[in-house]
Design a protein around this motif. Sequence first.
Motif, PDB file in Angstrom:
ATOM      1  N   ILE A   1     -35.092 -20.468 -25.816  1.00  0.00           N
ATOM      2  CA  ILE A   1     -35.860 -20.138 -24.434  1.00  0.00           C
ATOM      3  C   ILE A   1     -36.759 -21.049 -24.235  1.00  0.00           C
ATOM      4  N   LYS A   2     -37.745 -21.713 -24.916  1.00  0.00           N
ATOM      5  CA  LYS A   2     -38.423 -22.781 -24.633  1.00  0.00           C
ATOM      6  C   LYS A   2     -37.704 -24.034 -24.201  1.00  0.00           C
TER       7      LYS A   2
ATOM      8  N   ILE B   1     -20.901 -24.296 -15.486  1.00  0.00           N
ATOM      9  CA  ILE B   1     -20.352 -23.350 -15.977  1.00  0.00           C
ATOM     10  C   ILE B   1     -20.884 -22.934 -17.298  1.00  0.00           C
ATOM     11  N   THR B   2     -21.215 -21.723 -17.746  1.00  0.00           N
ATOM     12  CA  THR B   2     -21.626 -21.576 -18.973  1.00  0.00           C
ATOM     13  C   THR B   2     -20.650 -20.681 -19.535  1.00  0.00           C
TER      14      THR B   2
ATOM     15  N   GLN C   1     -28.723 -11.591 -21.083  1.00  0.00           N
ATOM     16  CA  GLN C   1     -29.257 -11.542 -19.660  1.00  0.00           C
ATOM     17  C   GLN C   1     -30.004 -12.663 -19.288  1.00  0.00           C
ATOM     18  N   SER C   2     -30.773 -13.258 -20.178  1.00  0.00           N
ATOM     19  CA  SER C   2     -31.632 -14.480 -19.938  1.00  0.00           C
ATOM     20  C   SER C   2     -30.755 -15.667 -19.354  1.00  0.00           C
TER      21      SER C   2
ATOM     22  N   GLU D   1     -30.420 -17.613 -15.717  1.00  0.00           N
ATOM     23  CA  GLU D   1     -30.357 -18.755 -15.494  1.00  0.00           C
ATOM     24  C   GLU D   1     -29.523 -19.497 -14.865  1.00  0.00           C
ATOM     25  N   ASN D   2     -28.068 -18.938 -15.071  1.00  0.00           N
ATOM     26  CA  ASN D   2     -26.708 -19.435 -14.504  1.00  0.00           C
ATOM     27  C   ASN D   2     -25.947 -18.177 -14.401  1.00  0.00           C
ATOM     28  N   PRO D   3     -25.822 -17.643 -13.104  1.00  0.00           N
ATOM     29  CA  PRO D   3     -24.799 -16.858 -12.788  1.00  0.00           C
ATOM     30  C   PRO D   3     -23.482 -16.919 -13.127  1.00  0.00           C
ATOM     31  N   ASN D   4     -22.966 -18.364 -13.210  1.00  0.00           N
ATOM     32  CA  ASN D   4     -21.665 -18.738 -13.525  1.00  0.00           C
ATOM     33  C   ASN D   4     -21.291 -18.650 -14.980  1.00  0.00           C
TER      34      ASN D   4
END
Length: 303
Positions: free
Chosen positions: A7-8, A35-36, A71-72, A76-79
């Motif tokens: 997260i950091k 893309i993630t 969710q986090s 960060e990346n909706p894709n």
Amino acid sequence: MKRRDFIKHTTATSALVGLGGLGLNSCSGFNNTHITILHTNDVHSHIDPFPTSHSRYANLGGVARRASLVQSIRAENPNTLLFDAGDIFQGTPYFNFYGGELEFKLMSKLKYDAATIGNHDFDNGVDGLLAQVPHAKFELLSANYDFSNTVMDGFVKPYKIYMLNDIKIGVYGIGIKLDGLVTKRLYKETKYLSPFEIALDTERVLKEEENCDLVICLSHLGYDYENPERPSDTQLAQQTQYTSLIIGGHTHTFLDKPDVRINKKGDAVLVNQVGAYGINLGRIDFYFDGKKNSKANGVSISV
């Protein structure tokens, strides 16, 4: 990588790998589309975190923590796509009592996009698997299991195509040989087809006929074996032409970052597996340039 460190430092990854013949260097010029891909494997009905007294995995895992992490990343990346590489069932009393219903319902709550089928997903037979299908709001993918003579006929697809920000992503599933792992009375007339032959044909369809920009395999073959006659993900990677990422399962292999193999065309293929029991979440980030060439990197995140 621990979850709090992730997260950091969300950019902490393995070396950036050029796909499609591109070299190893920075992602400069590859910022058009990001893309993630998130993934799990061999969760084996582990809904809760391991207890603090556990000798190896103390206080790790748990669906609630995974949900928070996913969710986090989506924020960060909706894709982002979320996949599983099989053996969803079997391993805790949750499966013994609910037969897989809870596992599928929770995966649906996490909005998994697709999963392939592992050998333990047959532990209540094809009838038991079918009974849970209504609870799965995600695709079941397997290209080399022929269910045409079973009750699962029509409920499993060989592949699925996703569109994210103008990037066309083809995802297919490959399963392990059931004979010797699963009792015949459980898988019944399910036919096992050659994983390499089917994978090569499916990736060709996805690339040449469906015009996918990215091809991903969800595999339950196993990462690697001493016996070269046992089909594995590393072997599959070396035989492919169009698959850029193999998300693996079955062998419970803990990889800190994706293994890089070279395919028949001389291009890099990422092979990844994140152990078992839901204690890790795999993350692969693809970066595309204006011509849809891609680079990628990956990491395993402790949940």
